[in-house]
Design an enzyme around this catalytic site. Sequence first.
Site, PDB file in Angstrom:
ATOM      1  N   PHE A 120      -0.650  -0.113   0.452  1.00  0.00           N
ATOM      2  CA  PHE A 120      -0.713   1.076  -0.382  1.00  0.00           C
ATOM      3  C   PHE A 120       0.349   0.941  -1.470  1.00  0.00           C
ATOM      4  O   PHE A 120       1.550   1.076  -1.209  1.00  0.00           O
ATOM      5  CB  PHE A 120      -0.484   2.336   0.454  1.00  0.00           C
ATOM      6  CG  PHE A 120      -1.576   2.588   1.459  1.00  0.00           C
ATOM      7  CD1 PHE A 120      -2.903   2.636   1.072  1.00  0.00           C
ATOM      8  CD2 PHE A 120      -1.266   2.777   2.798  1.00  0.00           C
ATOM      9  CE1 PHE A 120      -3.912   2.861   1.995  1.00  0.00           C
ATOM     10  CE2 PHE A 120      -2.265   3.008   3.729  1.00  0.00           C
ATOM     11  CZ  PHE A 120      -3.594   3.053   3.334  1.00  0.00           C
ATOM     12  N   GLU A 121      -0.103   0.665  -2.679  1.00  0.00           N
ATOM     13  CA  GLU A 121       0.812   0.375  -3.774  1.00  0.00           C
ATOM     14  C   GLU A 121       1.110   1.642  -4.574  1.00  0.00           C
ATOM     15  O   GLU A 121       0.428   2.661  -4.435  1.00  0.00           O
ATOM     16  CB  GLU A 121       0.212  -0.723  -4.658  1.00  0.00           C
ATOM     17  CG  GLU A 121      -0.061  -2.011  -3.876  1.00  0.00           C
ATOM     18  CD  GLU A 121      -0.615  -3.140  -4.717  1.00  0.00           C
ATOM     19  OE1 GLU A 121      -0.831  -2.944  -5.938  1.00  0.00           O
ATOM     20  OE2 GLU A 121      -0.841  -4.240  -4.164  1.00  0.00           O
ATOM     21  N   THR A 122       2.138   1.561  -5.403  1.00  0.00           N
ATOM     22  CA  THR A 122       2.509   2.679  -6.266  1.00  0.00           C
ATOM     23  C   THR A 122       1.281   3.108  -7.081  1.00  0.00           C
ATOM     24  O   THR A 122       0.584   2.252  -7.603  1.00  0.00           O
ATOM     25  CB  THR A 122       3.649   2.263  -7.197  1.00  0.00           C
ATOM     26  OG1 THR A 122       4.727   1.749  -6.419  1.00  0.00           O
ATOM     27  CG2 THR A 122       4.150   3.434  -8.010  1.00  0.00           C
ATOM     28  N   SER A 124       1.008   5.426  -4.512  1.00  0.00           N
ATOM     29  CA  SER A 124       0.830   5.937  -3.153  1.00  0.00           C
ATOM     30  C   SER A 124       2.171   5.972  -2.426  1.00  0.00           C
ATOM     31  O   SER A 124       3.053   5.151  -2.690  1.00  0.00           O
ATOM     32  CB  SER A 124      -0.134   5.045  -2.387  1.00  0.00           C
ATOM     33  OG  SER A 124      -1.399   4.972  -3.006  1.00  0.00           O
TER      34      SER A 124
END
Length: 330
Positions: A120-122, A124
């Site tokens: 879950f990347e930025t 998130s």
Amino acid sequence: MKTANGHALIGYWTGSGRGDTIFPLHEVSPQWDVIIVAFATPQKTAPEGTLRFRPPAGISSGEVKSDIAILKSQGKKVLISLGGGGEYFTLDDPKSIATFVSCVSRIVKEYGFDGIDIDFETPSLVLAQGDNDFRQPRTPSIVNFIAALRQLRNEFGPGFMISLVPEGPQIPAGHVTYGGQFGSYLPIAYGIRDILSFMDVQDYNTPPLEGLDGEIYQAGTVDYHAALTELVLRGFAVGGNPEQVFPPLPQDHVAVGFLTGETTPQSVAAAMNYIVAGHAPTDATYRLRNSGGYPGMIGAMFWTIDADRREDYRFSNVVGPELHSFPQAK
């Protein structure tokens, strides 16, 4: 995660072949030890916490299940990655924990995955304003997410694998600044440290970052890989605060993430030889604090196995044999 010598080549599979062709899982090169299937994605129009996995176009769910069983029979580990670049995920409502756990559990059971990978990347899972202690997070999404991961581990037992693949700002940047996206995976890594299988920070698509020596290193260099990896191997003061030290991860919980399009096999091999065995390249400026390297460290992760195949296995055929020839991890 067991390999003959404790070192492993880890890669993401998307099922994309050459041109319009497909790339089935059973055709993955034997050099790969851990295959991470990308992705189970958040569903924007569904209740919070809902994820869904769809096999790549042209490959049926039955074929994916059969191929996973084949790979596992060969001693490989196969994980499902949750999220992916450009996907947005939150878990703000505690009631959403049950939805998330149910969705992930169903996917894992249906396909026979060995565990999950968290991607879950930025933007998130970003730290809320005022959340300033990674040991006691207050951001609802992060608190609930840690609880959800623990529920999944309790359901599947100690053999269930959980890996983290944070972006550079989400872990090592927390050495200098803690807040927002910076260091946002620190409370997650800390909160599941006893059930974490491994973490491989993405050493790509990232800005220059600071090492333990206070110097700034450019992404894509051996110095960067050594400096940023040693941060998690040695631990560091979060946000420069000596009263908040993120403890070191065990060597056998750490790998390094590479992007095939941003590096070369030779550069990766040099970085691994330095970090694992302590053999510094002649042009290296960063000096490992542990001059003998970290022989218990896992190895290297790549995005993607598909790209390596399209490039005639030039990464896996160099880095795989190197990792598999290192002395037994201690």
